[in-house]
Every structure is written in C-alpha cells, then in structure tokens.
Design a protein around this motif. Structure first.
Motif, short mmCIF file in Angstrom:
data_model
loop_
_atom_site.label_atom_id
_atom_site.label_comp_id
_atom_site.label_asym_id
_atom_site.label_seq_id
_atom_site.Cartn_x
_atom_site.Cartn_y
_atom_site.Cartn_z
N ARG A 1 0.71 -1.26 -0.14
CA ARG A 1 0.10 -0.11 -0.08
C ARG A 1 0.94 1.27 -0.25
O ARG A 1 0.44 2.27 0.20
CB ARG A 1 -1.05 0.07 1.15
CG ARG A 1 -1.90 -0.92 1.30
CD ARG A 1 -3.10 -0.87 2.35
NE ARG A 1 -4.04 0.26 1.73
CZ ARG A 1 -4.05 0.96 2.51
NH1 ARG A 1 -3.43 1.35 3.71
NH2 ARG A 1 -4.90 2.31 2.18
N THR A 2 2.01 1.24 -0.23
CA THR A 2 3.12 2.51 -0.42
C THR A 2 3.42 2.65 -1.89
O THR A 2 4.01 1.45 -2.56
CB THR A 2 4.09 2.24 0.60
OG1 THR A 2 3.43 2.25 1.94
CG2 THR A 2 5.05 3.49 0.72
N ASP B 1 -4.81 -0.01 -4.55
CA ASP B 1 -5.04 0.50 -3.45
C ASP B 1 -3.89 1.08 -2.62
O ASP B 1 -2.78 0.11 -2.57
CB ASP B 1 -6.07 -0.72 -2.37
CG ASP B 1 -6.10 0.04 -0.96
OD1 ASP B 1 -6.50 1.13 -1.00
OD2 ASP B 1 -5.88 -0.71 -0.17
N ASN B 2 -3.73 2.16 -1.93
CA ASN B 2 -2.43 2.56 -1.30
C ASN B 2 -2.72 3.70 -0.32
O ASN B 2 -4.10 4.19 -0.37
CB ASN B 2 -1.55 3.27 -2.47
CG ASN B 2 -2.22 4.62 -3.45
OD1 ASN B 2 -1.99 5.72 -2.84
ND2 ASN B 2 -2.84 4.10 -4.29
N ALA B 3 -1.90 3.91 0.40
CA ALA B 3 -2.23 4.86 1.55
C ALA B 3 -2.39 6.57 1.01
O ALA B 3 -2.98 7.28 1.84
CB ALA B 3 -0.98 4.87 2.30
N ASP B 4 -2.00 6.69 -0.16
CA ASP B 4 -2.07 8.09 -0.56
C ASP B 4 -3.24 8.40 -1.31
O ASP B 4 -3.79 9.53 -1.36
CB ASP B 4 -1.08 8.37 -1.69
CG ASP B 4 0.41 8.30 -1.32
OD1 ASP B 4 0.49 8.60 0.05
OD2 ASP B 4 1.35 8.23 -2.00
#
Length: 392
Positions: A81-82, A248-251
């Motif tokens: 996720r990064t 899907d990612n944290a940003d």
C-alpha cells in the motif's frame, strides 16, 4: 526484381532497417503479409528506451514522437500500500524513457518510406526463401495475384515470432531457449485521462497490476490473470473493481474510470534462438527473441538488432568488410540475454505466485523492499529500464 537486401516484415524492425539502409546507400525491398491498415492500427506497448528515441531521431523519424511522446523521468513501484518512486534520470546520468505507441512509430516509418519512395509491398502471400547459404539468395512471393521473384544478396527476417523467416532455417542449425510463464496480462485501453505522470507497477496479493498511458486522453492498464482467462468473465465493472483493489494505497491515488475501448489477454513467454543468422539470412526482433512485457524491452531489442545489422551491411558494401556480419549474432545476443534477464527479474519480482509456497512470495516482497531502499539496487533497475548505451 533485384535488390541488395530483402526485408521480410513491416513492423518496427523491418521498417527501421529499410530506413537505416537507405541512409547508408544500400537498396532494400520490404515485404509484409498484412495490410498497411493492420500494421498501423496494431496496438502494442510503447515504452521507448533512450537509445531507441535517439536512433529514431537521428534517422529523421522522430519529429512527431518529439511533439507527442510523453517523456518520463521515473517509474513507481507500489507494494504494501505504499508508492516508491525510482528516479530513472537521476540514477542514469540524465537518461529517460518516452511513452509513444508502437503503432505510432510504425505509422511514422511507413509515411517516411512512402515519402522516400522506398519499395514496400503489403498484402503479400506465399513467401518463401531460397538458396540462403549461397551468395545469391532469392525470395518468391505473390502480390495482387501475381507470383514474383526478387534476387538479392542478403535477407533480413523481421517478421515476428510466427513468421516464415526462422522456420526457413533447418531445425538442426538452431538452438532455442524458452520459458512459458504461468500467468498472463489482461489489458485494457480506456478513454480516461491518466491520473499519474509516470508508470506504476503494483505488486498485490491479488496479483500484479500496471498503470500506463498512451496519450493525455488514453490510459493503458493491465491485470495479472490466467493464460486461459475467459474475457467473457471480465465485464467492465469487474475490471475496474479489480484494478482499484490492486492499486489500493495509503495516498488514495487511483486510476480514473472511463469507457473501455479495447480488452485482451497477453500471454507471457521468454524465447531466444541461437544463432540469429544462417547463411545470408539474418533474424531481427521477435523473429529471434521474445521477452515478457514487464521490462518493456520488445521493440527496443528490435531497434538494437537492426542498428547492428544496418552497420554491418553498410560496412560490407562500403568497405568490403564482413567481420561485422560474421559477428552479428554474438553482438546482438549479448544485449538480448541481458534484456531477457532483466525482464525475467521484473516479471518474477512483481508477480505473486499462486502455485508456489508463501516462502517464495515473501522473497519477492523482500526484493521489492531492497530495490526501493537501496541506491545500488535502484540504479541497477534504472540502468536496465532506460536501456544500456549502445556500444558502437
């Protein structure tokens, strides 16, 4: 008819070779089994190495590419996720890649061939190659219902993996190496503005995904799938849901949803034949080698091959030298195997395996973490991705 070099295939390799030979004063004729429309509309990957861009520009074929191509100075690796950016330009002394569709390159080269009145025959059939081990090979073909023959001195087989050139070489004279991957890519072309300026390679437990683009209005996206995937089981809604799950990612970044204009499954294989020459027949591009698309090396290797071949043929006619022709295969294969290894490395690292143990998938994540955190590992990836300099 008579010419110096007959080129089989009007893809990037064959068309570029004809232009490079023209610039060197060597006559050639190009034969293509498909129609001009098919060649110009056949969508293929369009990530051009720095050396490919320079070659096209130096050959006078890069004006539209310079205007419309998208220059990228980095790529992103997305895992756990990064997002991790690999700065290609900073790591390679200023080199970059250019996103410009292969079909656009082909259009540019066909237009230039017509402008320069280069002999170019589309829709040919019944092509056969003869007397390859003599100094007077010849090619027979049918065009517009008329059987024809071209006498020549050399033949360049640029007609792809399924063409007739490689099959014209006795099996005993070739050694082949192949790897078939247990997964494929489901690719789509969407009418949606790209939401990121650079390519994003995503490793996810559900499978690999790739974000790319073809223009400021078209996004190109891929999903890891089975080689025998049934497209009927992938309606548009499922495609977008799966893409968003894997990206899907944290940003909070995600590709934009748009109308899907094209959908297809691309198998994954590595293939090399040795040697790449037999008598007066020289293989180039996909006729001699295939790489999985993960490393974006297919068309770039074809360009590298015909650079070597055009210089060798020019030396033969200009200087009476045949040492470069004799070394053609070994010269090309050194670069081919480097690209094969890099493509294998990228493919293996980025695709989770569903047929292997959790141990293997943990190794892949470990390698991704190392590339993202180590300048030395990132530089290795960057140098290979933008393309190693040509050793002329």
């Amino acid at each position: 008819m008579r010419t110096q070099v007959v080129i089989i295939g009007a893809g990037p390799a064959g068309l570029l070779l004809s232009h490079l030979l023209r610039l060197a004063g060597v006559a050639s004729v190009v034969l293509e089994s498909r129609s001009r429309e098919h060649c110009e509309q056949r969508i293929r990957a369009g990530v051009l190495e720095q050396g490919t861009v320079d070659t096209l520009t130096q050959a006078g074929l890069g004006s539209r590419m310079q205007r419309e191509g998208l220059v990228h100075h980095g790529i992103e690796l997305l895992f756990e996720r990064t997002r991790h950016r690999i700065d290609l330009t900073a790591l390679t002394g200023g080199r970059a890649i250019t996103v410009y569709g292969q079909h656009e390159v082909v259009r540019d080269m066909i237009a230039a061939a017509i402008d320069h009145q280069q002999p170019l025959y589309f829709d040919v059939s019944a092509v056969s190659l003869h007397d390859l081990t003599t100094d007077k090979p010849w090619v027979q073909f049918t065009h517009e219902g008329i059987a024809q023959r071209i006498d020549c001195e050399f033949i360049a087989g640029c007609d792809g993996f399924h063409g007739i050139s490689r099959d014209s070489i006795p099996a005993a004279a070739l050694q082949t190496f192949e790897r078939i991957y247990p997964y494929a890519w489901l690719g789509i072309l969407a009418h949606a503005a790209p939401t990121c300026d650079e390519l994003v390679y995503a490793h996810h437990e559900r499978g690999f995904a790739l974000f790319s683009m073809r223009s400021p209005e078209l996004t190109r996206l891929y999903l890891q799938c089975r080689p025998d995937e049934d497209l009927a089981q992938w309606p548009d809604q499922r495609v977008w849901a799966e893409l968003h799950a894997r990206f899907d990612n944290a940003d909070g970044w995600l590709p934009a949803i748009g109308e899907i204009a094209q959908k297809g499954v691309t198998p994954m294989r590595s293939f090399v034949c040795e040697p790449m020459q037999y008598g007066r027949l020289f293989l180039a591009g996909d006729a001699a080698h295939i790489v999985p698309p993960t490393g974006a090396k297919g068309m770039n290797l074809a360009v590298a091959d015909v650079r070597v071949l055009s210089k060798a043929l020019a030396a033969h006619y200009r200087d009476g030298r045949d040492d470069l022709l004799a070394a053609y295969s070994s010269t090309c294969l050194a670069r081919v195997w480097r690209a094969e290894h890099f493509s294998y490395f990228m493919t293996n690292m980025l695709h989770p395996s569903f047929d292997d143990t959790p141990f293997v998938n943990r190794l892949k994540l470990s390698e991704l973490r190392y590339v993202a955190r180590s300048d030395a590992a990132a530089r290795m990836l960057a140098e290979n991705y933008v393309g190693l300099p040509f050793d002329d």
